[in-house]
Design a protein around this motif. Structure first.
Motif, short mmCIF file in Angstrom:
data_model
loop_
_atom_site.label_atom_id
_atom_site.label_comp_id
_atom_site.label_asym_id
_atom_site.label_seq_id
_atom_site.Cartn_x
_atom_site.Cartn_y
_atom_site.Cartn_z
N GLY A 47 -15.24 -1.81 7.33
CA GLY A 47 -14.06 -2.62 6.94
C GLY A 47 -13.46 -1.53 5.83
O GLY A 47 -11.68 -1.82 5.20
N ALA A 48 -13.22 -0.13 5.74
CA ALA A 48 -12.89 0.57 5.08
C ALA A 48 -11.51 1.09 4.90
O ALA A 48 -11.87 1.49 6.75
N PRO A 49 -9.99 1.19 4.59
CA PRO A 49 -8.51 1.74 5.43
C PRO A 49 -9.07 3.22 4.95
O PRO A 49 -8.96 3.57 3.84
N SER A 50 -8.12 3.85 6.41
CA SER A 50 -7.70 4.60 6.38
C SER A 50 -6.07 5.09 7.06
O SER A 50 -5.46 4.29 7.80
N PRO A 51 -5.55 5.99 6.81
CA PRO A 51 -4.50 6.18 7.15
C PRO A 51 -4.65 6.80 8.61
O PRO A 51 -4.77 7.46 9.82
N ASN A 52 -2.85 6.05 10.05
CA ASN A 52 -3.05 6.31 10.79
C ASN A 52 -2.78 7.57 11.04
O ASN A 52 -1.12 7.92 11.04
N ALA A 88 0.70 -2.93 7.73
CA ALA A 88 -0.31 -2.60 7.75
C ALA A 88 -1.31 -2.33 8.81
O ALA A 88 -2.10 -1.45 9.72
N GLN A 89 -0.88 -3.16 10.28
CA GLN A 89 -2.03 -3.43 11.91
C GLN A 89 -1.80 -1.19 12.01
O GLN A 89 -2.19 -0.85 12.34
N ALA A 90 -0.66 -0.95 11.88
CA ALA A 90 0.49 0.10 12.50
C ALA A 90 0.20 1.12 11.97
O ALA A 90 -0.31 2.23 11.91
N MET A 91 -0.07 1.11 10.47
CA MET A 91 -0.58 2.07 9.26
C MET A 91 -1.63 2.24 9.05
O MET A 91 -2.48 3.74 8.70
N LEU A 92 -2.32 2.04 9.15
CA LEU A 92 -3.52 1.79 8.33
C LEU A 92 -4.80 1.90 9.78
O LEU A 92 -5.02 0.25 10.39
N ASN A 93 -6.45 2.58 9.75
CA ASN A 93 -7.05 1.77 10.05
C ASN A 93 -8.11 1.36 10.10
O ASN A 93 -8.11 1.26 8.86
N ARG A 94 -9.72 1.02 10.77
CA ARG A 94 -10.41 0.43 9.77
C ARG A 94 -11.13 1.09 10.18
O ARG A 94 -11.86 0.89 11.55
N SER A 95 -12.32 1.12 9.67
CA SER A 95 -13.90 2.04 10.13
C SER A 95 -14.77 0.41 10.32
O SER A 95 -14.62 -0.24 10.10
N ALA A 96 -16.19 0.82 10.66
CA ALA A 96 -16.72 -0.22 10.80
C ALA A 96 -17.29 -1.37 9.44
O ALA A 96 -17.39 -2.02 9.78
N PHE A 127 0.70 -1.39 -0.06
CA PHE A 127 -0.01 -0.08 0.13
C PHE A 127 0.88 1.37 -0.06
O PHE A 127 1.94 1.14 0.44
N VAL A 128 -0.08 2.11 -0.40
CA VAL A 128 0.77 3.69 -0.53
C VAL A 128 0.05 4.50 -0.15
O VAL A 128 -1.11 5.24 -0.28
N VAL A 129 0.66 5.71 0.83
CA VAL A 129 0.10 6.73 2.03
C VAL A 129 0.85 7.18 1.36
O VAL A 129 1.43 8.45 0.91
N VAL A 130 -0.34 9.05 1.61
CA VAL A 130 1.00 10.07 0.92
C VAL A 130 0.85 11.83 1.69
O VAL A 130 -0.68 11.00 2.46
N GLN A 185 -3.48 20.92 10.50
CA GLN A 185 -3.55 19.17 10.82
C GLN A 185 -2.34 19.06 9.38
O GLN A 185 -3.06 19.39 8.20
N ARG A 186 -1.93 18.08 9.16
CA ARG A 186 -1.23 17.29 7.64
C ARG A 186 -2.12 16.96 8.43
O ARG A 186 -3.36 15.72 8.21
N GLN A 187 -2.74 16.86 6.21
CA GLN A 187 -3.67 15.26 5.57
C GLN A 187 -2.88 13.79 5.14
O GLN A 187 -2.01 13.96 3.89
N PHE A 188 -3.34 13.17 5.14
CA PHE A 188 -2.74 11.76 5.18
C PHE A 188 -3.43 10.81 3.74
O PHE A 188 -4.79 11.30 4.84
N HIS A 189 -3.55 10.35 3.40
CA HIS A 189 -4.12 9.28 1.94
C HIS A 189 -3.75 8.30 2.09
O HIS A 189 -2.77 8.30 1.48
N LEU A 190 -4.57 7.37 1.55
CA LEU A 190 -4.00 5.85 0.77
C LEU A 190 -4.98 6.17 -0.20
O LEU A 190 -5.78 6.10 -0.84
#
Length: 262
Positions: free
Chosen positions: A206-211, A196-204, A133-136, A144-149
């Protein structure tokens, strides 16, 4: 690894707890290369069940940096859009052919995922085979800085954890490409699924987003690192008990940040 202005690049792959305990080598790999006009970053995760996946991962990132840089440098003024997607897929075809030529009848023993980012003037190209995966990092909101998966490749099926590899049949069907047009991007991070578990959060749903806190920390450590050391604490972070508790797999973190002109 080399980097051309305006990007500073640093990355590392380390063996996970399981491999350290068993005395096995790291089966992840990362590489980066810069030409006068573009930079290419690549990470790979060798299939743990295959006997030569460590070699496969190293070969994949070496070929990726070579072929993607060659095609991107030759087409540095390509207009963003369909032409970038075509460039990325053509470069992957080059990589796949050379990979299969070099591994021959035993190619499946070298199975590996591959994630590539091309940093070119005016656009960023992203291609992924498998579960990397890639986060920008781009812009700010309320200070606040913004991060996008970036969008990831589709799963082989809704009910399967199966990963696609560079040697998988019909690999093109499961390859995802992306063309990013955002002058505000000042940081790019590539990783294998060990983070993945450290860098990404999961919504209810299951959609991933950056930690955001973790992403901010690893980008900032390169922002502030002295030019001659490129963050010596990265290996300790990747091998830390905190991250091992989340995932005992090998871990790779490859980052690029825009250099601050002094």
């Amino acid at each position: 690894m080399t980097a051309a202005p305006p990007w500073r690049i640093h990355g590392l792959s380390v063996e996970g707890y399981r491999h350290r305990r068993q005395g096995l080598p790291c089966q992840d790999a990362c590489a980066a290369v810069a030409t006068p006009s573009v930079a290419v970053l690549a990470v790979a995760d060798g299939a743990g069940s295959r006997p030569r996946s460590e070699e496969g991962a190293r070969l994949a990132v070496r070929l990726a940096t070579e072929y993607f840089a060659r095609r991107a440098e030759a087409a540095v003024e390509v207009r963003p859009g369909d032409a970038v997607h075509e460039l990325l897929r053509d470069a992957l075809a080059d990589v796949s052919k050379d990979f299969l030529d070099q591994t021959g009848a035993d190619a499946q023993d070298f199975a590996t995922t591959l994630t590539v980012v091309v940093l070119a003037p005016g656009w960023i190209g992203h291609l992924t085979v498998g579960d990397g995966f890639v986060v920008v990092r781009a812009g700010t909101e309320d200070g606040q800085r913004q991060f996008h998966l970036l969008p990831q490749a589709a799963a082989v099926s809704e009910y399967s954890n199966e990963t696609v590899f560079l040697t998988s049949p019909d690999v093109g069907r499961w390859t995802h490409t992306e063309c990013v047009l955002d002058d505000g991007v000042d940081g790019v991070l590539l990783s294998t699924d060990g983070l993945a578990q450290a860098m990404l959060n999961r919504s209810a749903d299951g959609a991933p987003s950056p930690n955001t806190s973790f992403a901010d920390a690893v980008f900032r450590s390169l922002d502030t690192a002295a030019e001659d050391d490129r963050d010596p604490n990265l290996a300790a972070l990747l091998r830390s008990d905190r991250l091992t508790a989340l995932n005992a797999d090998d871990k790779t973190l490859l980052r690029a940040v825009r250099a601050i002109r002094r």
